[in-house]
Design a protein around this motif. Structure first.
Motif, PDB file in Angstrom:
ATOM      1  N   MET A  50       0.824  -1.202   0.000  1.00 35.43           N
ATOM      2  CA  MET A  50       0.000   0.000   0.000  1.00 35.43           C
ATOM      3  C   MET A  50       0.863   1.259   0.000  1.00 35.43           C
ATOM      4  SD  MET A  50      -2.958  -1.097   2.763  1.00 35.43           S
ATOM      5  CE  MET A  50      -3.688   0.544   2.744  1.00 35.43           C
ATOM      6  N   PRO A  51       0.318   2.396  -0.472  1.00 32.53           N
ATOM      7  CA  PRO A  51       1.049   3.660  -0.364  1.00 32.53           C
ATOM      8  C   PRO A  51       1.144   4.101   1.089  1.00 32.53           C
ATOM      9  CG  PRO A  51      -1.144   4.059  -1.236  1.00 32.53           C
ATOM     10  CD  PRO A  51      -0.975   2.571  -1.170  1.00 32.53           C
ATOM     11  N   TYR A  52       2.069   5.002   1.343  1.00 32.05           N
ATOM     12  CA  TYR A  52       2.407   5.368   2.723  1.00 32.05           C
ATOM     13  C   TYR A  52       2.651   6.868   2.806  1.00 32.05           C
ATOM     14  CZ  TYR A  52       5.313   5.278   7.061  1.00 32.05           C
ATOM     15  OH  TYR A  52       5.856   5.480   8.311  1.00 32.05           O
ATOM     16  N   ALA A  53       2.111   7.488   3.839  1.00 31.69           N
ATOM     17  CA  ALA A  53       2.383   8.895   4.138  1.00 31.69           C
ATOM     18  C   ALA A  53       2.863   9.001   5.575  1.00 31.69           C
ATOM     19  CB  ALA A  53       1.131   9.739   3.921  1.00 31.69           C
ATOM     20  N   TYR A  54       3.869   9.835   5.788  1.00 32.73           N
ATOM     21  CA  TYR A  54       4.415   9.988   7.138  1.00 32.73           C
ATOM     22  C   TYR A  54       4.621  11.480   7.407  1.00 32.73           C
ATOM     23  CZ  TYR A  54       7.301   9.108  11.270  1.00 32.73           C
ATOM     24  OH  TYR A  54       7.798   9.066  12.558  1.00 32.73           O
ATOM     25  N   ILE A  55       3.996  11.974   8.466  1.00 33.00           N
ATOM     26  CA  ILE A  55       4.066  13.393   8.813  1.00 33.00           C
ATOM     27  C   ILE A  55       5.314  13.640   9.655  1.00 33.00           C
ATOM     28  CG2 ILE A  55       2.917  15.248  10.085  1.00 33.00           C
ATOM     29  CD1 ILE A  55       0.251  13.842   9.284  1.00 33.00           C
ATOM     30  N   THR A  56       6.228  14.454   9.108  1.00 35.63           N
ATOM     31  CA  THR A  56       7.517  14.682   9.754  1.00 35.63           C
ATOM     32  C   THR A  56       8.262  15.807   9.045  1.00 35.63           C
ATOM     33  OG1 THR A  56       9.604  13.620  10.418  1.00 35.63           O
ATOM     34  CG2 THR A  56       8.753  13.048   8.247  1.00 35.63           C
ATOM     35  N   ALA A  57       9.283  16.331   9.729  1.00 37.19           N
ATOM     36  CA  ALA A  57      10.287  17.180   9.075  1.00 37.19           C
ATOM     37  C   ALA A  57      11.667  16.588   9.335  1.00 37.19           C
ATOM     38  CB  ALA A  57      10.205  18.615   9.560  1.00 37.19           C
ATOM     39  N   SER A  58      11.697  15.292   9.658  1.00 40.51           N
ATOM     40  CA  SER A  58      12.937  14.525   9.794  1.00 40.51           C
ATOM     41  C   SER A  58      13.912  15.158  10.788  1.00 40.51           C
ATOM     42  CB  SER A  58      13.572  14.329   8.416  1.00 40.51           C
ATOM     43  OG  SER A  58      14.605  13.382   8.463  1.00 40.51           O
ATOM     44  N   HIS A  59      15.046  15.668  10.296  1.00 37.66           N
ATOM     45  CA  HIS A  59      16.116  16.182  11.152  1.00 37.66           C
ATOM     46  C   HIS A  59      16.011  17.685  11.416  1.00 37.66           C
ATOM     47  CE1 HIS A  59      17.339  16.789   6.996  1.00 37.66           C
ATOM     48  NE2 HIS A  59      18.061  17.809   7.420  1.00 37.66           N
ATOM     49  N   LEU A  60      14.996  18.346  10.837  1.00 39.47           N
ATOM     50  CA  LEU A  60      14.860  19.795  11.017  1.00 39.47           C
ATOM     51  C   LEU A  60      14.292  20.130  12.391  1.00 39.47           C
ATOM     52  CD1 LEU A  60      13.499  20.802   7.491  1.00 39.47           C
ATOM     53  CD2 LEU A  60      15.856  20.887   8.327  1.00 39.47           C
ATOM     54  N   GLY A  61      14.429  21.394  12.792  1.00 39.58           N
ATOM     55  CA  GLY A  61      14.021  21.831  14.116  1.00 39.58           C
ATOM     56  C   GLY A  61      12.540  21.674  14.393  1.00 39.58           C
ATOM     57  N   PRO A  62      12.127  21.843  15.658  1.00 40.15           N
ATOM     58  CA  PRO A  62      10.738  21.556  16.059  1.00 40.15           C
ATOM     59  C   PRO A  62       9.701  22.479  15.432  1.00 40.15           C
ATOM     60  CG  PRO A  62      11.961  22.580  17.863  1.00 40.15           C
ATOM     61  CD  PRO A  62      12.962  22.241  16.813  1.00 40.15           C
ATOM     62  N   GLU A  63      10.121  23.636  14.920  1.00 40.19           N
ATOM     63  CA  GLU A  63       9.173  24.549  14.287  1.00 40.19           C
ATOM     64  C   GLU A  63       8.757  24.077  12.891  1.00 40.19           C
ATOM     65  OE1 GLU A  63      13.295  26.152  13.170  1.00 40.19           O
ATOM     66  OE2 GLU A  63      12.332  25.050  14.820  1.00 40.19           O
ATOM     67  N   TRP A  64       9.503  23.135  12.342  1.00 42.04           N
ATOM     68  CA  TRP A  64       9.224  22.602  11.006  1.00 42.04           C
ATOM     69  C   TRP A  64       8.307  21.379  11.065  1.00 42.04           C
ATOM     70  CZ3 TRP A  64      11.324  24.305   6.254  1.00 42.04           C
ATOM     71  CH2 TRP A  64      12.271  25.337   6.357  1.00 42.04           C
ATOM     72  N   ASN A  65       7.580  21.156   9.968  1.00 41.29           N
ATOM     73  CA  ASN A  65       6.874  19.886   9.793  1.00 41.29           C
ATOM     74  C   ASN A  65       6.560  19.717   8.304  1.00 41.29           C
ATOM     75  OD1 ASN A  65       5.693  17.408  10.490  1.00 41.29           O
ATOM     76  ND2 ASN A  65       4.763  18.288  12.331  1.00 41.29           N
ATOM     77  N   GLY A  66       6.011  18.564   7.957  1.00 40.75           N
ATOM     78  CA  GLY A  66       5.731  18.288   6.558  1.00 40.75           C
ATOM     79  C   GLY A  66       5.200  16.882   6.401  1.00 40.75           C
TER      80      GLY A  66
END
Length: 426
Positions: free
Chosen positions: A86-102
């Motif tokens: 199945m396709p997959y989506a993951y909400i994160t900004a990985s290694h970026l600071g806490p103000e980031w997301n994606g």
């Protein structure tokens, strides 16, 4: 909204570039793009719950279902999505600071959604909702993921291991995995906290002295897709980690190896030692994954610290790879060659043109123009390319001696600086 759509993912500063309404539209675009049920996970960031709600609201508005795995490391969800096809989506900004997301998006099988596909998702985000909404269900698969790894690999020796999860998503599984396997584990910053108060979400930016007291030290980034390794008190470069993994893999099942253009002599020397074929690929996770599949490689490596061991599964996962390394850790202390990576700030709208102009002015040894320009000599190489994710041009240099490294720096750094400077005088 266009500026948050990057080459490999979608990310921005929460509340500024990335709002709940924008994430809802991204959910709509993604729903129409995949046109079917989706596996969803998220990291520990404080903004992830509301962004999850917005994304789900948009996705199910297209008439498609979501299976929500909750908070877990990115690799655990990727494994489950791969298992179900199945396709997959993951909400994160990985290694970026806490103000980031994606959000990171993956096709069935683990291949990341590419830049042109992300542009299509942006276009589809303006479509109207479907007549009937999809449904949301919830599953906790963390124990299944642990069981899979514990049954697949078992430690061959006793180790004292230090694990630093940086208060990220790896906190939920990494210590438990290594303890269940029988390792003697000391956990650091392993309390999930979306503010990342311990040492931040990027372990490459800090020197973690506590991990130098162990035979093996492991530090994960915010979502657990990458790790930094300390061996016998020394922080290893990604290629040195790759050398350890290669030694293990070649003794289990020798075969072709894929390395991106930023990887250097250490990988070349090891592949030659085992009389195997080395294939080069462009910089970028998706390019590496494609090349590993195309060449049926037994190992893939990116100089940024992504590794693929198809024996585990056909995509990268910091937790699974580090566990595999710990189980079969060879009695080696790999040493890379003198190298340096130099970043030059350059506007996004100009960086590719600057590299193209430099291509016409630079000459030397064997030239490869697949991704920027790589020039190879017997004792050194350089790679000059525009970053796909940041407003900069990157010059990577490696040589078999410090003297040669310094010589190439003096030769090429001023040329890049001068070309960028010309932009400001126009």
């Amino acid at each position: 909204m266009a500026e948050i759509f990057r080459a490999y993912d979608i990310r921005g500063i929460f509340g500024k570039d990335l709002t709940q309404e924008i994430m809802r539209k991204i959910g709509i675009g993604t729903g129409y793009f995949f046109s079917g049920p989706l596996i969803l996970g998220r990291d520990v960031r404080t903004s992830s719950p509301v962004l999850r709600d917005a994304f789900v609201d948009g996705y199910i508005a297209t008439g498609n279902d979501v299976i929500d795995l909750g908070v877990l490391p990115i690799g655990a969800g990727a494994w489950y999505a791969w298992k179900l096809g199945m396709p997959y989506a993951y909400i994160t900004a990985s290694h970026l600071g806490p103000e980031w997301n994606g959000v990171k998006l993956f096709h069935p099988g683990g291949l990341g959604v590419e830049e042109d596909e992300l542009k299509l998702i942006k276009k589809l985000s303006d479509r109207s909702p479907a007549k009937s909404a999809g449904r949301v269900s919830y599953r906790d698969i963390k124990d299944l993921y642990l069981q899979f790894l514990l049954e697949k690999f078992r430690p061959q020796t006793h180790l004292r291991i230090g694990i630093d999860c940086g208060n990220g998503a790896a906190s939920l599984l990494a210590p438990k995995l290594f303890e269940k396997a029988g390792f003697e584990v000391t956990s650091l910053n392993c309390q999930p906290d979306g503010r990342f108060p311990g040492r931040g979400p990027d372990p490459t930016k800090v020197e973690l002295k506590e991990l130098k007291h162990f035979r093996l030290g492991i530090a994960y980034d915010g979502d657990g897709d990458r790790m930094v390794i300390y061996l016998n008190g020394r922080k290893l470069k990604p290629e040195e980690v790759a050398a350890l993994l290669l030694e293990i893999i070649m003794k289990r099942k020798a075969g072709p190896v894929v390395a991106n253009l930023e990887c250097g002599f250490l990988i070349e020397d090891l592949v030659e030692k085992y009389r195997q074929k080395l294939y080069r690929c462009r910089v970028g996770h998706t390019w590496m994954l494609r090349a590993v599949r195309k060449h049926k490689a037994v190992f893939g490596v990116e100089a940024s610290g992504h590794y693929i061991v198809p024996e585990i599964f056909p995509f990268d996962d910091g937790i699974a790879i580090s566990y595999f390394l710990a189980c079969y850790l060879p009695d080696l202390q790999p040493r890379g060659y003198p190298s340096e990576r130099i970043d030059f700030p350059c506007p996004d709208e100009e960086k590719f043109r600057v590299v193209e102009r430099l291509k016409k002015k630079i000459s030397g040894g064997k030239m490869i123009e697949e991704d920027g320009i790589r020039i190879e000599w017997e004792d050194a190489w350089i790679l000059l390319r525009a970053s796909n994710t940041s407003p900069l041009i990157r010059l990577t240099i490696e040589a078999r001696s410090e003297e040669r490294l310094e010589e190439l720096k003096k030769r090429f750094v001023p040329r890049v600086q001068e070309e960028i400077k010309m932009l400001r005088t126009k």
